[in-house]
Structure formats: structure tokens, C-alpha cells
Design a protein around this motif. Structure first.
Motif, PDB file in Angstrom:
ATOM      1  N   GLU A 199    -106.856  15.231  -9.969  1.00 22.46           N
ATOM      2  CA  GLU A 199    -106.998  14.535 -11.254  1.00 22.46           C
ATOM      3  C   GLU A 199    -107.568  15.474 -12.322  1.00 22.46           C
ATOM      4  OE1 GLU A 199    -108.721  10.299 -12.675  1.00 22.46           O
ATOM      5  OE2 GLU A 199    -110.177  11.552 -11.605  1.00 22.46           O
ATOM      6  N   THR A 200    -108.634  16.175 -11.977  1.00 19.99           N
ATOM      7  CA  THR A 200    -109.298  17.008 -12.986  1.00 19.99           C
ATOM      8  C   THR A 200    -108.504  18.262 -13.325  1.00 19.99           C
ATOM      9  OG1 THR A 200    -110.645  18.116 -11.295  1.00 19.99           O
ATOM     10  CG2 THR A 200    -111.604  16.175 -12.362  1.00 19.99           C
ATOM     11  N   SER A 201    -107.609  18.694 -12.419  1.00 18.98           N
ATOM     12  CA  SER A 201    -106.826  19.908 -12.686  1.00 18.98           C
ATOM     13  C   SER A 201    -105.570  19.649 -13.499  1.00 18.98           C
ATOM     14  CB  SER A 201    -106.440  20.586 -11.374  1.00 18.98           C
ATOM     15  OG  SER A 201    -105.462  19.824 -10.690  1.00 18.98           O
ATOM     16  N   CYS A 202    -105.074  18.433 -13.512  1.00 19.72           N
ATOM     17  CA  CYS A 202    -103.789  18.147 -14.162  1.00 19.72           C
ATOM     18  C   CYS A 202    -103.914  18.229 -15.681  1.00 19.72           C
ATOM     19  CB  CYS A 202    -103.261  16.773 -13.770  1.00 19.72           C
ATOM     20  SG  CYS A 202    -101.658  16.422 -14.534  1.00 19.72           S
ATOM     21  N   PRO A 203    -103.237  19.204 -16.305  1.00 19.56           N
ATOM     22  CA  PRO A 203    -103.336  19.354 -17.759  1.00 19.56           C
ATOM     23  C   PRO A 203    -102.634  18.242 -18.532  1.00 19.56           C
ATOM     24  CG  PRO A 203    -101.756  20.927 -16.874  1.00 19.56           C
ATOM     25  CD  PRO A 203    -102.390  20.232 -15.692  1.00 19.56           C
ATOM     26  N   PHE A 204    -101.833  17.427 -17.841  1.00 17.43           N
ATOM     27  CA  PHE A 204    -101.081  16.366 -18.511  1.00 17.43           C
ATOM     28  C   PHE A 204    -101.634  14.974 -18.206  1.00 17.43           C
ATOM     29  CE2 PHE A 204     -98.391  20.036 -17.814  1.00 17.43           C
ATOM     30  CZ  PHE A 204     -98.032  20.321 -19.120  1.00 17.43           C
ATOM     31  N   LYS A 205    -102.756  14.929 -17.453  1.00 19.41           N
ATOM     32  CA  LYS A 205    -103.387  13.659 -17.075  1.00 19.41           C
ATOM     33  C   LYS A 205    -102.399  12.733 -16.356  1.00 19.41           C
ATOM     34  CE  LYS A 205    -107.213  14.543 -19.560  1.00 19.41           C
ATOM     35  NZ  LYS A 205    -107.777  15.733 -19.022  1.00 19.41           N
ATOM     36  N   ALA A 206    -101.562  13.336 -15.512  1.00 12.87           N
ATOM     37  CA  ALA A 206    -100.545  12.573 -14.791  1.00 12.87           C
ATOM     38  C   ALA A 206    -101.057  12.019 -13.462  1.00 12.87           C
ATOM     39  CB  ALA A 206     -99.324  13.446 -14.537  1.00 12.87           C
ATOM     40  N   ILE A 207    -102.207  12.511 -12.998  1.00 12.81           N
ATOM     41  CA  ILE A 207    -102.778  12.034 -11.738  1.00 12.81           C
ATOM     42  C   ILE A 207    -104.093  11.330 -12.049  1.00 12.81           C
ATOM     43  CG2 ILE A 207    -103.631  12.655  -9.451  1.00 12.81           C
ATOM     44  CD1 ILE A 207    -101.811  15.133  -9.574  1.00 12.81           C
ATOM     45  N   HIS A 208    -104.215  10.114 -11.527  1.00 12.82           N
ATOM     46  CA  HIS A 208    -105.417   9.322 -11.791  1.00 12.82           C
ATOM     47  C   HIS A 208    -106.059   8.905 -10.465  1.00 12.82           C
ATOM     48  CE1 HIS A 208    -108.092   6.719 -14.003  1.00 12.82           C
ATOM     49  NE2 HIS A 208    -107.805   5.742 -13.176  1.00 12.82           N
ATOM     50  N   VAL A 209    -107.334   9.226 -10.315  1.00 12.23           N
ATOM     51  CA  VAL A 209    -108.110   8.797  -9.154  1.00 12.23           C
ATOM     52  C   VAL A 209    -109.076   7.694  -9.581  1.00 12.23           C
ATOM     53  CG1 VAL A 209    -109.808   9.485  -7.399  1.00 12.23           C
ATOM     54  CG2 VAL A 209    -107.894  11.000  -7.952  1.00 12.23           C
ATOM     55  N   GLY A 210    -109.706   7.886 -10.714  1.00 14.29           N
ATOM     56  CA  GLY A 210    -110.603   6.870 -11.237  1.00 14.29           C
ATOM     57  C   GLY A 210    -112.062   7.156 -10.964  1.00 14.29           C
ATOM     58  N   GLU A 211    -112.884   6.217 -11.357  1.00 15.17           N
ATOM     59  CA  GLU A 211    -114.331   6.370 -11.233  1.00 15.17           C
ATOM     60  C   GLU A 211    -114.784   6.499  -9.779  1.00 15.17           C
ATOM     61  OE1 GLU A 211    -118.055   3.899 -12.877  1.00 15.17           O
ATOM     62  OE2 GLU A 211    -116.340   4.079 -14.239  1.00 15.17           O
ATOM     63  N   ASN A 212    -114.163   5.725  -8.889  1.00  9.34           N
ATOM     64  CA  ASN A 212    -114.461   5.826  -7.461  1.00  9.34           C
ATOM     65  C   ASN A 212    -113.590   6.944  -6.899  1.00  9.34           C
ATOM     66  OD1 ASN A 212    -114.665   5.640  -4.702  1.00  9.34           O
ATOM     67  ND2 ASN A 212    -114.311   3.437  -4.607  1.00  9.34           N
ATOM     68  N   ILE A 213    -114.182   8.115  -6.648  1.00  3.49           N
ATOM     69  CA  ILE A 213    -113.375   9.263  -6.233  1.00  3.49           C
ATOM     70  C   ILE A 213    -112.860   9.147  -4.796  1.00  3.49           C
ATOM     71  CG2 ILE A 213    -114.399  10.816  -7.923  1.00  3.49           C
ATOM     72  CD1 ILE A 213    -115.933  12.119  -5.569  1.00  3.49           C
ATOM     73  N   SER A 214    -113.096   8.020  -4.147  1.00  3.66           N
ATOM     74  CA  SER A 214    -112.493   7.766  -2.835  1.00  3.66           C
ATOM     75  C   SER A 214    -111.152   7.038  -2.971  1.00  3.66           C
ATOM     76  CB  SER A 214    -113.437   6.952  -1.948  1.00  3.66           C
ATOM     77  OG  SER A 214    -114.545   7.749  -1.574  1.00  3.66           O
ATOM     78  N   ASN A 215    -110.763   6.699  -4.197  1.00  2.08           N
ATOM     79  CA  ASN A 215    -109.456   6.084  -4.414  1.00  2.08           C
ATOM     80  C   ASN A 215    -108.354   7.089  -4.116  1.00  2.08           C
ATOM     81  OD1 ASN A 215    -110.570   3.677  -5.403  1.00  2.08           O
ATOM     82  ND2 ASN A 215    -110.527   4.400  -7.518  1.00  2.08           N
ATOM     83  N   LEU A 216    -107.215   6.593  -3.702  1.00  8.08           N
ATOM     84  CA  LEU A 216    -106.047   7.460  -3.531  1.00  8.08           C
ATOM     85  C   LEU A 216    -105.531   7.865  -4.907  1.00  8.08           C
ATOM     86  CD1 LEU A 216    -104.050   5.642  -0.712  1.00  8.08           C
ATOM     87  CD2 LEU A 216    -105.466   7.675  -0.507  1.00  8.08           C
ATOM     88  N   PRO A 217    -105.075   9.086  -5.060  1.00  8.09           N
ATOM     89  CA  PRO A 217    -104.531   9.503  -6.354  1.00  8.09           C
ATOM     90  C   PRO A 217    -103.249   8.731  -6.681  1.00  8.09           C
ATOM     91  CG  PRO A 217    -104.216  11.226  -4.718  1.00  8.09           C
ATOM     92  CD  PRO A 217    -105.029  10.159  -4.069  1.00  8.09           C
ATOM     93  N   GLN A 218    -103.122   8.345  -7.933  1.00 10.27           N
ATOM     94  CA  GLN A 218    -101.931   7.661  -8.415  1.00 10.27           C
ATOM     95  C   GLN A 218    -101.225   8.569  -9.408  1.00 10.27           C
ATOM     96  OE1 GLN A 218    -101.000   4.646  -7.133  1.00 10.27           O
ATOM     97  NE2 GLN A 218    -102.798   4.914  -5.824  1.00 10.27           N
ATOM     98  N   LEU A 219     -99.922   8.729  -9.255  1.00  9.45           N
ATOM     99  CA  LEU A 219     -99.145   9.594 -10.125  1.00  9.45           C
ATOM    100  C   LEU A 219     -98.449   8.776 -11.210  1.00  9.45           C
ATOM    101  CD1 LEU A 219     -97.957  12.490 -10.621  1.00  9.45           C
ATOM    102  CD2 LEU A 219     -95.970  11.692  -9.316  1.00  9.45           C
ATOM    103  N   ASP A 220     -98.597   9.220 -12.445  1.00 10.88           N
ATOM    104  CA  ASP A 220     -97.837   8.658 -13.554  1.00 10.88           C
ATOM    105  C   ASP A 220     -96.598   9.533 -13.699  1.00 10.88           C
ATOM    106  OD1 ASP A 220     -96.704   8.056 -16.054  1.00 10.88           O
ATOM    107  OD2 ASP A 220     -98.650   7.577 -16.943  1.00 10.88           O
ATOM    108  N   GLU A 221     -95.474   9.075 -13.160  1.00 10.49           N
ATOM    109  CA  GLU A 221     -94.238   9.864 -13.142  1.00 10.49           C
ATOM    110  C   GLU A 221     -93.811  10.297 -14.535  1.00 10.49           C
ATOM    111  OE1 GLU A 221     -91.068   7.796 -11.180  1.00 10.49           O
ATOM    112  OE2 GLU A 221     -92.228   7.495  -9.353  1.00 10.49           O
TER     113      GLU A 221
END
Length: 165
Positions: A46-68
Motif C-alpha cells: 500500500e505505502t509503495s504504490c505511487p498510484f494508490k492502487a493498493i489499499h490495506v487500510g487502518e488495520n494493517i492485518s487486512n488483506l490488500p485490495q487492488l483498485d484495477e
């Protein structure tokens, strides 16, 4: 057979979990595939994606979600993933071949242009591929990102190469 039966993740597992990009999106160009299936505290993708395409959220134990729609397939997330669970696939490359980019943390002697044995998630050789790109970015902390050109029918399966011995 599924992950729970074999211990090996499959495309079917990812599709069933809603975690695999649509065929429509994959035919538009390179896109990330988040093959992370465990709720562990982690969010470098999430933090590395320059396009904010991956979202984990406040709870960093969430699975990453991809915004295609936001993903450009830039491959930055691949080296950032400490679990080696991110890949970039491209089915728009041509009708006959596609590309797969993946993390590689072994010593290697192959070079761009070489033909190598491509392996699936279980480590089984499934086809030959041509090395198209090798990226060793300093910020990647020794995680090399390799891109292979493989027959289009194997893009969903190839996730590594056989190690050189």
C-alpha cells in the motif's frame, strides 16, 4: 484442488476469493495480482504504490485490495512485498504471449534475452519463457524483479523461474 487441500495457492482460489483481476482488465495492460491470502500485519504494498492502487487500510492485518482502475502495472509493489506475494501480469502484450513480473531473491546468472524454465506456484516447470527485464533497484533491498515473456496460456500460472545451479 484448492489451497486448503494442497497448501498451494491456485488461480481458482484467488478468483473464488475475489482477489484476481478481471480478464477485461488484464487485456488492457499490465496489472498487479495480490496473492496475499493471510491476515498478517503488513502494508508495504500500500505505502509503495505511487498510484494508490493498493489499499490495506487502518488495520494493517487486512488483506490488500487492488483498485484495477488505478493500477498501471508499474511493478513497484513487487519488490516492496515482504511476503513475495505480488505479481504483475500483462495479457495485452500480444495474442500469442504475455508477460509475468515476479520477485526473485536468489542468485542468478540469466540475462535479458535468455530462455529459462518458467515455474508455477508449486515450483513445477510449466513452459519456457524469455527474460524481458531484470530490475535491481537499490530501494528494493535485494529483491530483484524479473519479467518473463511466456505463452499466453501460462500467464496466469507462471510465478517464478527454475533456480540456476
Amino acid at each position: 484442488m484448492s489451497l486448503h487441500e494442497t497448501g498451494i495457492l491456485t488461480k481458482a482460489d484467488l478468483v473464488a476469493a475475489g482477489r484476481y483481476p478481471s480478464e477485461e482488465r488484464m487485456k488492457k495492460g499490465p496489472v498487479a495480482v495480490c496473492e496475499c491470502m493471510q491476515n498478517i500485519p503488513c502494508n508495504p504494498c500500500e505505502t509503495s504504490c505511487p498510484f494508490k492502487a493498493i489499499h490495506v487500510g487502518e488495520n494493517i492485518s487486512n488483506l490488500p485490495q487492488l483498485d484495477e482502475g488505478k493500477c498501471t502495472g508499474c511493478t513497484t509493489c513487487i519488490a516492496a512485498c515482504s511476503g513475495l506475494a505480488l505479481f504483475v501480469v500483462d495479457k495485452s502484450y500480444s495474442d500469442e504471449v504475455g508477460t509475468v513480473s515476479f520477485p526473485y531473491e536468489y542468485t542468478y546468472s540469466f540475462q535479458v534475452g535468455d530462455t529459462v524454465k518458467a515455474a508455477d506456484r508449486s515450483g513445477k516447470c510449466v513452459c519456457e519463457g524469455t527474460v524481458k527485464r531484470i530490475v535491481n533497484a537499490p530501494k528494493a533491498d535485494r529483491t530483484t524483479v524479473v519479467t518473463l515473456e511466456v505463452p499466453i496460456d501460462f500467464v496466469d500460472e507462471v510465478r517464478s523461474v527454475y533456480r540456476n545451479r
